[in-house]
Design an enzyme around this catalytic site. Structure first.
Site, PDB file in Angstrom:
ATOM      1  N   ASN A  10       0.863  -1.056   0.052  1.00 24.76           N
ATOM      2  CA  ASN A  10       0.078   0.042  -0.001  1.00 24.76           C
ATOM      3  C   ASN A  10       0.799   1.200   0.037  1.00 24.76           C
ATOM      4  O   ASN A  10       1.560   1.573   1.138  1.00 24.76           O
ATOM      5  CB  ASN A  10      -0.831  -0.027   1.281  1.00 24.76           C
ATOM      6  CG  ASN A  10      -1.783   1.075   1.187  1.00 24.76           C
ATOM      7  OD1 ASN A  10      -1.500   2.244   1.082  1.00 24.76           O
ATOM      8  ND2 ASN A  10      -3.188   0.731   1.788  1.00 24.76           N
ATOM      9  N   LYS A  13       0.316   4.004   2.862  1.00 23.18           N
ATOM     10  CA  LYS A  13       1.041   3.669   4.093  1.00 23.18           C
ATOM     11  C   LYS A  13       2.536   3.800   4.086  1.00 23.18           C
ATOM     12  O   LYS A  13       3.025   4.650   5.173  1.00 23.18           O
ATOM     13  CB  LYS A  13       0.745   2.045   4.305  1.00 23.18           C
ATOM     14  CG  LYS A  13      -0.431   1.610   4.673  1.00 23.18           C
ATOM     15  CD  LYS A  13      -0.424   0.071   5.100  1.00 23.18           C
ATOM     16  CE  LYS A  13      -1.859  -0.473   5.517  1.00 23.18           C
ATOM     17  NZ  LYS A  13      -1.629  -1.870   5.823  1.00 23.18           N
ATOM     18  N   ASP A  77      -0.819  -3.394  10.041  1.00 24.93           N
ATOM     19  CA  ASP A  77      -2.202  -4.062   9.750  1.00 24.93           C
ATOM     20  C   ASP A  77      -3.162  -3.179  10.359  1.00 24.93           C
ATOM     21  O   ASP A  77      -2.986  -2.746  11.550  1.00 24.93           O
ATOM     22  CB  ASP A  77      -2.586  -5.552  10.103  1.00 24.93           C
ATOM     23  CG  ASP A  77      -3.803  -6.021   9.499  1.00 24.93           C
ATOM     24  OD1 ASP A  77      -3.614  -6.255   8.066  1.00 24.93           O
ATOM     25  OD2 ASP A  77      -4.729  -6.384   9.958  1.00 24.93           O
ATOM     26  N   ARG A 197      -2.146   5.595  12.872  1.00 22.89           N
ATOM     27  CA  ARG A 197      -0.568   5.089  12.483  1.00 22.89           C
ATOM     28  C   ARG A 197       0.307   5.957  13.225  1.00 22.89           C
ATOM     29  O   ARG A 197       1.275   5.415  13.655  1.00 22.89           O
ATOM     30  CB  ARG A 197      -0.587   5.261  10.961  1.00 22.89           C
ATOM     31  CG  ARG A 197       0.675   4.499  10.181  1.00 22.89           C
ATOM     32  CD  ARG A 197       0.476   4.315   8.661  1.00 22.89           C
ATOM     33  NE  ARG A 197      -0.526   3.164   8.374  1.00 22.89           N
ATOM     34  CZ  ARG A 197      -1.938   3.669   7.924  1.00 22.89           C
ATOM     35  NH1 ARG A 197      -2.284   4.731   7.810  1.00 22.89           N
ATOM     36  NH2 ARG A 197      -2.533   2.555   7.995  1.00 22.89           N
TER      37      ARG A 197
HETATM   38  P1  ITT Z   1      -0.759  -4.282   3.126  1.00 25.23           P
HETATM   39  O1  ITT Z   1      -1.731  -5.367   3.664  1.00 25.23           O
HETATM   40  O2  ITT Z   1      -0.021  -4.427   1.874  1.00 25.23           O
HETATM   41  O3  ITT Z   1      -0.111  -3.355   3.944  1.00 25.23           O
HETATM   42  P2  ITT Z   1      -3.700  -3.134   2.610  1.00 25.23           P
HETATM   43  O4  ITT Z   1      -4.196  -1.876   2.289  1.00 25.23           O
HETATM   44  O5  ITT Z   1      -4.064  -4.471   2.008  1.00 25.23           O
HETATM   45  O6  ITT Z   1      -2.012  -3.182   2.458  1.00 25.23           O
HETATM   46  P3  ITT Z   1      -4.488  -3.763   5.467  1.00 25.23           P
HETATM   47  O7  ITT Z   1      -4.845  -5.515   5.187  1.00 25.23           O
HETATM   48  O8  ITT Z   1      -3.936  -3.477   6.642  1.00 25.23           O
HETATM   49  O9  ITT Z   1      -3.536  -3.076   4.103  1.00 25.23           O
HETATM   50  O10 ITT Z   1      -5.860  -3.075   5.239  1.00 25.23           O
HETATM   51  C1  ITT Z   1      -6.016  -1.851   5.659  1.00 25.23           C
HETATM   52  C2  ITT Z   1      -7.224  -1.164   5.116  1.00 25.23           C
HETATM   53  O11 ITT Z   1      -8.089  -0.362   6.071  1.00 25.23           O
HETATM   54  C3  ITT Z   1      -7.043  -0.257   3.954  1.00 25.23           C
HETATM   55  O12 ITT Z   1      -6.935  -0.773   2.622  1.00 25.23           O
HETATM   56  C4  ITT Z   1      -8.096   1.122   4.098  1.00 25.23           C
HETATM   57  O13 ITT Z   1      -9.205   0.428   3.723  1.00 25.23           O
HETATM   58  C5  ITT Z   1      -8.166   0.821   5.643  1.00 25.23           C
HETATM   59  N1  ITT Z   1      -7.430   2.000   6.276  1.00 25.23           N
HETATM   60  C6  ITT Z   1      -6.429   1.589   7.118  1.00 25.23           C
HETATM   61  N2  ITT Z   1      -5.625   2.561   7.554  1.00 25.23           N
HETATM   62  C7  ITT Z   1      -6.440   3.695   6.957  1.00 25.23           C
HETATM   63  C8  ITT Z   1      -6.098   5.360   7.025  1.00 25.23           C
HETATM   64  O14 ITT Z   1      -5.215   5.596   7.515  1.00 25.23           O
HETATM   65  N3  ITT Z   1      -7.203   5.869   6.298  1.00 25.23           N
HETATM   66  C9  ITT Z   1      -8.045   5.189   5.735  1.00 25.23           C
HETATM   67  N4  ITT Z   1      -8.107   3.713   5.491  1.00 25.23           N
HETATM   68  C10 ITT Z   1      -7.514   3.097   6.114  1.00 25.23           C
END
Ligand code: ITT
Length: 213
Positions: A10, A13, A77, A197
């Site tokens: 992501n 992130k 996560d 975060r």
């Molecule tokens: P990685 O697993 O590769 O790190 P991912 O996007 O799949 O990337 P997650 O499994 O941790 O990550 O899912 C996190 C989801 O939660 C993300 O895709 C967003 O939909 C939501 N999310 C997490 N943090 C957020 C933020 O700061 N702002 C908005 N949405 C967020």
């Protein structure tokens, strides 16, 4: 200077983590490596999935004998918990609108639309929610799968329609406590000062500062 590999696909992130950790860390990403296996995020908690992601990459570095290149692997996560939906989407935040359980993540637009649809079926009133983030840090000098965890949360509520263009995920719907605009309207600087975060990353920074004190 610690060399940290951020185990995420992501880009948002990565950008937030890099900005918040600053110059004290050299942050690499999965983009610098070919052939890293995909983590199977089948844990029941954010902590389980953060550890799965970090250890998938750490184990791969060890088998490729590239563990000397990196001091730590860091995985995030995170997700959104909405009280009116009993904590959903939770660990399923990234794939909330995905019908096929083995397919990958669903788009942010689809996830936001599903959230608004489900909340539209609930009685009127404030829709309290929180973002949560768990970071798992795995040291490459350890031979086992142990991880150190850092946790952060950001309380707020879900508005009735999306607004703003900054950030990612559920940012256009989430109004952090004490504000009247969404994270996507407030922008990265404000978000990075109060987000789930940023709280978890402050814990990580303290951990390293205490280590070197
Ligand atoms: P990685 O697993 O590769 O790190 P991912 O996007 O799949 O990337 P997650 O499994 O941790 O990550 O899912 C996190 C989801 O939660 C993300 O895709 C967003 O939909 C939501 N999310 C997490 N943090 C957020 C933020 O700061 N702002 C908005 N949405 C967020």
């Amino acid at each position: 200077m610690h060399r940290i590999l951020i185990a995420t696909r992501n880009a948002h992130k990565v950008s937030e983590v890099r900005t918040m950790l600053g110059d004290n860390f050299e942050c690499l990403t999965l983009n610098e490596y070919d052939g890293v296996p995909e983590a199977v995020e089948d844990g029941e908690t954010f902590g389980d999935n953060a550890a799965i992601k970090a250890n998938t990459v750490a184990d791969w570095l060890r088998t490729e004998e590239r563990d000397h290149e990196i001091d730590y692997v860091l995985a995030d996560d995170s997700g959104l918990e909405v009280d009116a939906l009993d904590g959903a989407p939770g660990v399923h935040s990234a794939r909330f609108a995905q019908e096929d359980p083995v397919a990958g993540n669903s788009s942010d637009a689809d996830n936001n639309a599903k959230l608004l649809r489900m909340l539209g079926e609930k009685p009127d009133g404030p829709k309290t929610a929180r973002f949560k983030c768990i970071l798992a840090l795995v040291s490459m000098t350890e031979a086992d799968d142990g991880a150190v965890y850092f946790e952060g949360a950001c309380e707020g509520s879900i508005q009735k329609e999306a607004s703003g263009n900054a950030g990612f995920g559920y940012d256009p719907l989430f109004i952090p406590e004490g504000h009247e605009k969404s994270f996507a309207e407030l922008g990265e600087e404000v978000k990075n000062g109060i987000s789930h975060r940023s709280v978890a990353l402050a814990g990580l920074s303290n951990y390293f500062n205490r280590d070197s004190a």
